[in-house]
Design a protein around this motif. Structure first.
Motif, PDB file in Angstrom:
ATOM      1  N   ALA A  86       0.814  -1.220   0.000  1.00 29.58           N
ATOM      2  CA  ALA A  86       0.000   0.000   0.000  1.00 29.58           C
ATOM      3  C   ALA A  86       0.845   1.266   0.000  1.00 29.58           C
ATOM      4  CB  ALA A  86      -0.916  -0.003   1.227  1.00 29.58           C
ATOM      5  N   GLY A  89       1.331   5.147  -4.460  1.00 23.21           N
ATOM      6  CA  GLY A  89       0.088   5.766  -4.904  1.00 23.21           C
ATOM      7  C   GLY A  89       0.216   6.257  -6.325  1.00 23.21           C
ATOM      8  N   TYR A  91      -1.816   7.995  -9.471  1.00 22.57           N
ATOM      9  CA  TYR A  91      -3.018   8.740  -9.828  1.00 22.57           C
ATOM     10  C   TYR A  91      -2.879   9.281 -11.246  1.00 22.57           C
ATOM     11  CZ  TYR A  91      -3.673   8.714  -4.747  1.00 22.57           C
ATOM     12  OH  TYR A  91      -3.813   8.331  -3.435  1.00 22.57           O
ATOM     13  N   LYS A 106     -16.341   3.552  -8.010  1.00 25.16           N
ATOM     14  CA  LYS A 106     -15.352   2.479  -8.071  1.00 25.16           C
ATOM     15  C   LYS A 106     -15.703   1.567  -9.245  1.00 25.16           C
ATOM     16  CE  LYS A 106     -13.672  -1.369  -5.166  1.00 25.16           C
ATOM     17  NZ  LYS A 106     -13.863  -2.051  -3.857  1.00 25.16           N
ATOM     18  N   GLU A 108     -14.986  -2.027 -10.973  1.00 25.75           N
ATOM     19  CA  GLU A 108     -14.441  -3.367 -10.727  1.00 25.75           C
ATOM     20  C   GLU A 108     -14.776  -4.265 -11.914  1.00 25.75           C
ATOM     21  OE1 GLU A 108     -14.561  -4.813  -6.391  1.00 25.75           O
ATOM     22  OE2 GLU A 108     -16.360  -3.556  -6.551  1.00 25.75           O
ATOM     23  N   VAL A 134      -9.325  -3.048 -10.429  1.00 29.54           N
ATOM     24  CA  VAL A 134     -10.086  -2.103  -9.600  1.00 29.54           C
ATOM     25  C   VAL A 134      -9.461  -0.713  -9.707  1.00 29.54           C
ATOM     26  CG1 VAL A 134     -10.900  -1.540  -7.279  1.00 29.54           C
ATOM     27  CG2 VAL A 134     -10.658  -3.939  -7.973  1.00 29.54           C
ATOM     28  N   LEU A 135     -10.308   0.286  -9.911  1.00 31.53           N
ATOM     29  CA  LEU A 135      -9.860   1.676  -9.864  1.00 31.53           C
ATOM     30  C   LEU A 135     -10.979   2.540  -9.292  1.00 31.53           C
ATOM     31  CD1 LEU A 135     -11.378   3.444 -12.299  1.00 31.53           C
ATOM     32  CD2 LEU A 135      -9.699   2.292 -13.720  1.00 31.53           C
ATOM     33  N   PHE A 136     -10.603   3.733  -8.844  1.00 26.17           N
ATOM     34  CA  PHE A 136     -11.550   4.723  -8.346  1.00 26.17           C
ATOM     35  C   PHE A 136     -11.463   5.953  -9.247  1.00 26.17           C
ATOM     36  CE2 PHE A 136     -10.472   2.019  -4.840  1.00 26.17           C
ATOM     37  CZ  PHE A 136     -11.672   1.833  -4.160  1.00 26.17           C
ATOM     38  N   ARG A 156      -7.594   6.870  -9.520  1.00 28.31           N
ATOM     39  CA  ARG A 156      -6.613   6.223  -8.637  1.00 28.31           C
ATOM     40  C   ARG A 156      -6.645   4.729  -8.894  1.00 28.31           C
ATOM     41  NH1 ARG A 156      -6.535   3.605  -3.711  1.00 28.31           N
ATOM     42  NH2 ARG A 156      -8.689   4.162  -3.154  1.00 28.31           N
ATOM     43  N   LEU A 157      -5.493   4.194  -9.238  1.00 30.70           N
ATOM     44  CA  LEU A 157      -5.407   2.755  -9.503  1.00 30.70           C
ATOM     45  C   LEU A 157      -5.284   1.966  -8.208  1.00 30.70           C
ATOM     46  CD1 LEU A 157      -3.026   2.182 -12.553  1.00 30.70           C
ATOM     47  CD2 LEU A 157      -5.460   1.671 -12.403  1.00 30.70           C
ATOM     48  N   GLU A 158      -6.093   0.946  -8.094  1.00 29.58           N
ATOM     49  CA  GLU A 158      -5.985   0.008  -6.972  1.00 29.58           C
ATOM     50  C   GLU A 158      -5.161  -1.205  -7.394  1.00 29.58           C
ATOM     51  OE1 GLU A 158      -7.114  -1.250  -2.968  1.00 29.58           O
ATOM     52  OE2 GLU A 158      -7.215   0.664  -4.015  1.00 29.58           O
ATOM     53  N   THR A 159      -5.291  -1.607  -8.646  1.00 32.17           N
ATOM     54  CA  THR A 159      -4.511  -2.712  -9.202  1.00 32.17           C
ATOM     55  C   THR A 159      -3.750  -2.185 -10.421  1.00 32.17           C
ATOM     56  OG1 THR A 159      -6.403  -3.390 -10.549  1.00 32.17           O
ATOM     57  CG2 THR A 159      -6.117  -4.484  -8.416  1.00 32.17           C
TER      58      THR A 159
END
Length: 227
Positions: A86, A89, A91, A106, A108, A134-136, A156-159
């Motif tokens: 984590a 970050g 973006y 979000k 998915e 996953v992204l936001f 914002r990328l989660e993966t």
């Protein structure tokens, strides 16, 4: 190419990658960010040996934005570890064709990559080699161009999947402006993809201090519509 260095010390180097430039390529005689950085470091060091430059993450060739590279094996190991957790970050800003019903949310999906075509697509979770993506997102501005709706979106990328943002935006019905691979309604004329890695944050591998970098996009799609 005029190399834009955003930060440099003995452990890391952070720079801007222009659209059209590969992060790293195996093509003989082709420029990429790794070779450009090695040339830069070689000219500025006392020792006449090949500089160490470790790729920590990548950007698609048509995408502009911020990249960090490790200058030592220690830094590379620490930063790569953050990429798996984590501490990193990533973006982005993107101009997409269309408007979102929800102004933030979000996304998915499950995605699979086709190695032969170098394309990815949304698939069922049960598909062979399917991976979660996953992204936001949050819509920053909306406007019109050539009689069509456009949206400036913060992401914002989660993966970190292959072509993830480009595929997921297209899957929602809002493909990225200028994306010849995934925006079927638009261009075959070689425009720059309106996608920029505009914000990067991570913990310094040695000091563990959080450092943050931000830029404004320079691409045609951003200038023409929103900047």
């Amino acid at each position: 190419m005029n190399l834009k260095i955003l930060f440099e010390d003995t452990h890391v180097i952070v720079c801007y990658k222009p659209a059209g430039m590969p992060t790293q390529t195996s093509k003989i005689g082709s420029q990429d960010m790794v070779s450009i950085l090695k040339n830069y470091l070689y000219k500025n060091q006392k020792e006449r040996k090949e500089p160490y430059v470790a790729v920590i993450h990548r950007l698609d060739q048509p995408v502009e934005g911020i990249l960090v590279f490790g200058k030592t094996p220690f830094a590379a190991k620490e930063l790569s570890s953050q990429m798996q957790g984590a501490g990193f970050g990533k973006y982005y800003k993107a101009v997409v064709c269309g408007k979102f019903e929800e102004k933030s949310g979000k996304l998915e999906h499950y995605m699979v990559k086709d190695g032969r075509s170098n394309l990815s697509k949304v698939c069922e979770p049960s598909a062979k080699n399917a991976k979660s993506a996953v992204l936001f997102y949050k819509v920053e501005k909306e406007g019109m161009e050539d009689g069509e709706e456009r949206s400036l979106v913060n992401i914002r990328l989660e993966t970190g999947r292959h072509h993830q943002i480009r595929v997921q935006m297209a899957a929602t019905g809002c493909p990225i402006w200028g994306d010849a691979k995934y925006n079927g309604k638009q261009l075959k004329g070689g425009r720059q993809v309106a996608l920029c890695a505009s914000h990067l944050e991570f913990l310094h591998p040695k000091t563990k201090e959080k450092i943050i970098f931000e830029i404004e996009p320079e691409g045609e799609g951003f200038r023409k519509i929103f900047f």
